[in-house]
Design an enzyme around this catalytic site. Structure first.
Site, mmCIF file in Angstrom:
data_model
loop_
_atom_site.group_PDB
_atom_site.id
_atom_site.type_symbol
_atom_site.label_atom_id
_atom_site.label_comp_id
_atom_site.label_asym_id
_atom_site.label_seq_id
_atom_site.Cartn_x
_atom_site.Cartn_y
_atom_site.Cartn_z
ATOM 1 N N SER A 166 0.823 -1.203 0.000
ATOM 2 C CA SER A 166 0.000 0.000 0.000
ATOM 3 C C SER A 166 0.855 1.251 0.000
ATOM 4 C CB SER A 166 -0.942 0.000 1.200
ATOM 5 O OG SER A 166 -0.229 -0.322 2.357
ATOM 6 N N HIS B 81 -2.489 -3.169 -6.310
ATOM 7 C CA HIS B 81 -2.967 -2.792 -4.980
ATOM 8 C C HIS B 81 -4.475 -3.016 -4.871
ATOM 9 C CE1 HIS B 81 -3.362 0.577 -1.748
ATOM 10 N NE2 HIS B 81 -3.352 -0.617 -1.208
ATOM 11 N N GLU C 206 -5.426 -0.668 -7.943
ATOM 12 C CA GLU C 206 -4.492 0.369 -8.392
ATOM 13 C C GLU C 206 -3.300 -0.351 -9.028
ATOM 14 O OE1 GLU C 206 -3.444 2.616 -4.849
ATOM 15 O OE2 GLU C 206 -3.600 4.513 -5.889
ATOM 16 N N ASN D 56 -3.776 6.028 -0.978
ATOM 17 C CA ASN D 56 -3.357 6.373 0.378
ATOM 18 C C ASN D 56 -2.815 7.794 0.495
ATOM 19 O OD1 ASN D 56 -4.171 4.151 1.898
ATOM 20 N ND2 ASN D 56 -2.556 2.924 0.970
#
Ligand code: CAA
Length: 286
Positions: free
Chosen positions: A120, A142, A154, A192
């Site tokens: 992540s 991801h 992702e 994130n």
């Protein structure tokens, strides 16, 4: 371009077991790999429970559920999954552990295998550098928790990742029923980079007494249509994970605004890590 028919998933925790499940659900072979037998057992239970819920809900027959479960096999070593065209690493978010796993992946899987990481926050380029020659087949893939529910993958290209690796990763993500969206290899990627500062800000709002945690969450749920408020989501993700991702953002992007809120740091120090530890912002009887 070789079509990928099977997925080896290294790590049988929450994310790894979800990834193996969605691969089997899409009709692919899934090799669930972990060095800890207890973790493999938990993954097996999760797979059985998730499939049986789908049968109860009428989304598949019990014959289809049996076939799905038979496509997942459980192993203690990577070599047993060497026939997979895609290997996804979903181990603990520790750069040193990931580097060692990728060195082993590069030795174990044939050159035609895509080597993906579900990290992540850790740089895909740095993981590729650990592999050395063959870094062109290293890519970020991801997934989001819970993997069977969340649509996004992702797809992150490191500096050495080849176009073919990206194309094969996108194709397999689509086959899993996901929506692959590209992002560049910058700390936290997109998800994130945006989510963690919001969660951090919710901790500041709580620490400064702007509102009680449950009111912060209700405001964001009802006002912004979030399925979970940011503090509840932090417990769901793990407060230690949020803390560690914020530290990566802080170190890599060099700005104070990413530094974890003192209250978040305190909770982590106290061992209140969220759902997995029985309590974080909220108490969660296990
Ligand atoms: N595995 C499989 N299915 C699951 C599941 C799991 N772990 N958890 C929930 N589900 C399914 C349920 O079976 C249910 O399916 P049906 O409708 O078919 O019965 C459906 O999801 C909804 O679940 P619930 O009714 O139990 O609960 P809910 O409506 O409150 O939804 C939720 C639960 C899907 C988790 C929802 O609250 C949600 O979307 N929350 C936000 C999750 C999120 O933001 N995830 C991303 C976190 S960030 C991340 O993962 C990446 C990172 O790098 C940190």
């Amino acid at each position: 371009m070789n079509r990928i028919e099977g997925v080896a998933v290294i790590g049988a925790g929450t994310m790894g077991s979800g990834i193996a499940y969605v691969a089997a659900q899409a009709g692919m072979r899934a090799w669930q790999i972990d060095v800890a037998p207890a973790q493999l057992e938990r993954a097996r239970e999760y797979h059985a429970k998730t499939a049986s819920r789908s049968v109860e809900k009428g989304r598949m027959s019990s014959t289809e559920s049996d076939a799905l479960l038979s496509r997942i096999t459980y192993h203690g070593s990577m070599a047993q999954g060497a026939a997979a065209g895609l290997a996804v690493e979903a181990a603990t978010e520790n750069p040193e552990i990931k580097r060692r796993i990728f060195e082993e992946m590069a030795r174990t899987f044939p050159e035609s295998t895509v080597l993906a990481t579900n990290t992540s926050s850790i740089s895909i380029t740095s993981i590729g550098a650990a592999v050395g020659p063959g870094a062109d087949r290293v890519v970020g893939m991801h997934f989001f928790n819970p993997v069977p529910v969340m649509k996004l993958v992702e797809v992150i290209r490191g500096l050495m990742t080849s176009d073919e690796t990206v194309a094969r990763t996108v194709a397999v993500a689509e086959r899993l029923g996901k929506v692959p969206i590209p992002a560049h290899d910058r700390a936290g990627f997109v998800s994130n980079r945006v989510l963690m500062p919001m969660i951090n800000e919710a901790f500041y709002a709580w620490m400064e007494g702007v509102a009680e945690p449950k009111h912060i969450d209700e405001i964001m749920k009802l006002g912004c249509n979030f399925p979970m408020g940011p503090l509840r989501l932090a417990d769901f993700i793990g407060l230690d994970v949020c803390h560690d991702i914020l530290m990566v953002l802080f170190r890599e992007l060099g700005q104070d605004r990413y530094f974890p809120c003192p209250l978040l740091r305190q909770l982590v120090t106290a061992g209140r890590l969220g759902d997995k530890s029985g309590g974080g912002v909220y108490d969660h009887p296990q």
